[in-house]
Design a protein around this motif. Structure first.
Motif, PDB file in Angstrom:
ATOM      1  N   UNK A   6       0.703  -1.207   0.044  1.00 46.11           N
ATOM      2  CA  UNK A   6      -0.152   0.031   0.049  1.00 46.11           C
ATOM      3  C   UNK A   6       0.965   1.435   0.193  1.00 46.11           C
ATOM      4  N   UNK A   7       1.907   1.335   0.814  1.00 43.47           N
ATOM      5  CA  UNK A   7       2.830   2.398   0.816  1.00 43.47           C
ATOM      6  C   UNK A   7       3.522   2.651  -0.411  1.00 43.47           C
ATOM      7  N   UNK A   8       3.942   1.298  -1.208  1.00 39.50           N
ATOM      8  CA  UNK A   8       4.665   1.725  -2.411  1.00 39.50           C
ATOM      9  C   UNK A   8       3.608   2.233  -3.504  1.00 39.50           C
ATOM     10  N   UNK A   9       2.374   1.905  -3.459  1.00 41.34           N
ATOM     11  CA  UNK A   9       1.180   2.382  -4.251  1.00 41.34           C
ATOM     12  C   UNK A   9       1.058   3.703  -4.190  1.00 41.34           C
ATOM     13  N   UNK A  10       1.004   4.156  -2.874  1.00 39.21           N
ATOM     14  CA  UNK A  10       0.709   5.658  -2.476  1.00 39.21           C
ATOM     15  C   UNK A  10       2.090   6.490  -2.836  1.00 39.21           C
ATOM     16  N   UNK A  12       4.010   5.796  -5.416  1.00 38.03           N
ATOM     17  CA  UNK A  12       4.058   5.750  -6.736  1.00 38.03           C
ATOM     18  C   UNK A  12       2.759   6.804  -7.303  1.00 38.03           C
ATOM     19  N   UNK A  13       1.841   6.998  -6.671  1.00 37.69           N
ATOM     20  CA  UNK A  13       0.655   7.969  -6.880  1.00 37.69           C
ATOM     21  C   UNK A  13       1.321   9.190  -6.743  1.00 37.69           C
ATOM     22  N   UNK A  14       2.033   9.553  -5.842  1.00 39.80           N
ATOM     23  CA  UNK A  14       2.592  10.756  -5.493  1.00 39.80           C
ATOM     24  C   UNK A  14       3.593  11.165  -6.669  1.00 39.80           C
ATOM     25  N   UNK A  15       4.466  10.285  -7.230  1.00 44.30           N
ATOM     26  CA  UNK A  15       5.213  10.311  -8.203  1.00 44.30           C
ATOM     27  C   UNK A  15       4.590  10.566  -9.566  1.00 44.30           C
ATOM     28  N   UNK A  16       3.618   9.926  -9.769  1.00 43.07           N
ATOM     29  CA  UNK A  16       2.516  10.045 -10.956  1.00 43.07           C
ATOM     30  C   UNK A  16       1.997  11.274 -11.084  1.00 43.07           C
ATOM     31  N   UNK A  17       1.561  11.934 -10.009  1.00 41.39           N
ATOM     32  CA  UNK A  17       1.031  12.984  -9.740  1.00 41.39           C
ATOM     33  C   UNK A  17       1.989  14.150 -10.227  1.00 41.39           C
ATOM     34  N   UNK A  18       3.233  14.225  -9.690  1.00 44.01           N
ATOM     35  CA  UNK A  18       4.080  15.087 -10.087  1.00 44.01           C
ATOM     36  C   UNK A  18       4.691  14.999 -11.533  1.00 44.01           C
ATOM     37  N   UNK A  19       4.630  13.969 -12.215  1.00 41.80           N
ATOM     38  CA  UNK A  19       4.878  13.637 -13.628  1.00 41.80           C
ATOM     39  C   UNK A  19       3.811  13.729 -14.381  1.00 41.80           C
ATOM     40  N   UNK A  20       2.620  13.912 -13.987  1.00 47.27           N
ATOM     41  CA  UNK A  20       1.526  14.095 -14.650  1.00 47.27           C
ATOM     42  C   UNK A  20       1.333  12.911 -15.712  1.00 47.27           C
ATOM     43  N   UNK A  25      -1.651   7.523 -13.052  1.00 47.78           N
ATOM     44  CA  UNK A  25      -2.585   7.749 -12.026  1.00 47.78           C
ATOM     45  C   UNK A  25      -4.019   7.059 -12.023  1.00 47.78           C
ATOM     46  N   UNK A  26      -4.357   6.710 -13.292  1.00 47.04           N
ATOM     47  CA  UNK A  26      -5.780   6.010 -13.478  1.00 47.04           C
ATOM     48  C   UNK A  26      -5.352   4.575 -12.680  1.00 47.04           C
ATOM     49  N   UNK A  27      -4.277   3.822 -12.993  1.00 47.06           N
ATOM     50  CA  UNK A  27      -4.317   2.472 -12.392  1.00 47.06           C
ATOM     51  C   UNK A  27      -3.957   2.584 -10.791  1.00 47.06           C
ATOM     52  N   UNK A  28      -3.152   3.465 -10.423  1.00 51.39           N
ATOM     53  CA  UNK A  28      -2.939   3.469  -9.068  1.00 51.39           C
ATOM     54  C   UNK A  28      -4.202   4.139  -8.151  1.00 51.39           C
ATOM     55  N   UNK A  29      -4.950   5.131  -8.878  1.00 48.71           N
ATOM     56  CA  UNK A  29      -6.030   5.597  -7.847  1.00 48.71           C
ATOM     57  C   UNK A  29      -7.303   4.374  -8.045  1.00 48.71           C
ATOM     58  N   UNK A  30      -7.508   3.864  -8.728  1.00 48.85           N
ATOM     59  CA  UNK A  30      -8.384   2.697  -8.944  1.00 48.85           C
ATOM     60  C   UNK A  30      -8.176   1.497  -8.107  1.00 48.85           C
ATOM     61  N   UNK A  31      -6.819   1.235  -7.973  1.00 53.37           N
ATOM     62  CA  UNK A  31      -6.339   0.186  -7.204  1.00 53.37           C
ATOM     63  C   UNK A  31      -6.452   0.438  -5.680  1.00 53.37           C
ATOM     64  N   UNK A  75      -4.169  -6.256  -5.709  1.00 55.24           N
ATOM     65  CA  UNK A  75      -3.375  -5.780  -6.996  1.00 55.24           C
ATOM     66  C   UNK A  75      -3.475  -6.622  -7.863  1.00 55.24           C
ATOM     67  N   UNK A  76      -2.986  -7.937  -7.758  1.00 61.72           N
ATOM     68  CA  UNK A  76      -2.994  -8.860  -8.408  1.00 61.72           C
ATOM     69  C   UNK A  76      -4.333  -9.232  -9.384  1.00 61.72           C
ATOM     70  N   UNK A  77      -5.336  -8.979  -8.775  1.00 62.43           N
ATOM     71  CA  UNK A  77      -6.785  -9.299  -9.102  1.00 62.43           C
ATOM     72  C   UNK A  77      -6.837  -7.855 -10.297  1.00 62.43           C
ATOM     73  N   UNK A  78      -6.558  -6.750  -9.843  1.00 60.44           N
ATOM     74  CA  UNK A  78      -6.725  -5.629 -10.636  1.00 60.44           C
ATOM     75  C   UNK A  78      -5.840  -5.874 -11.822  1.00 60.44           C
ATOM     76  N   UNK A  79      -4.573  -6.418 -11.911  1.00 60.86           N
ATOM     77  CA  UNK A  79      -3.873  -6.571 -12.912  1.00 60.86           C
ATOM     78  C   UNK A  79      -4.611  -7.624 -13.878  1.00 60.86           C
TER      79      UNK A  79
END
Length: 113
Positions: A6-10, A12-20, A25-31, A75-79
């Motif tokens: 969960x921490x890795x996902x969060x 990564x979400x912050x990084x994705x937000x910075x990088x736009x 963003x879509x994958x991480x937010x929905x997961x 996460x595996x189910x989402x993949x």
């Protein structure tokens, strides 16, 4: 010590937000939402309107806590869901949408590492 999924996902979400990065963003937010939904209290265990508790916070119920293995399973189910949907989109000629779903699956797969 391994960082919880969960921490890795969060992070990564912050990084994705910075990088736009819209795909990430879509994958991480929905997961993360799927994980939050899995932690929600089952409505069958809650009291009905007639049995409702009275007072501030009386109706509060603690959320379920998932283990890291349970989070990884989500996460595996989402993949798997994205890969299945991508195959279906490919079958009907929607290759752009299929590619987007495969890219989302790749983002999530990278977080399981």
């Amino acid at each position: 010590m391994k960082t919880p999924t969960r921490d890795r996902l969060r992070n990564a979400l912050k990084s994705a937000m910075r990088e736009r990065d819209r795909t990430a963003l879509t994958a991480l937010r929905s997961t993360l939402a799927a994980i939050d939904n899995a932690e929600a209290v089952d409505t069958a265990t809650r009291a009905g309107a007639i049995e409702a508790a009275v007072g501030l916070g009386a109706a509060e119920v603690a959320r379920r806590e998932l283990s890291d293995a349970q989070v990884e399973a989500i996460v595996r189910a989402e993949i798997a869901e994205r890969k299945t949907a991508a195959s279906e989109y490919e079958g009907v000629g929607e290759s752009a949408r299929a590619d987007a779903l495969r890219a989302e699956a790749a983002v999530l797969t990278a977080q399981l590492g």
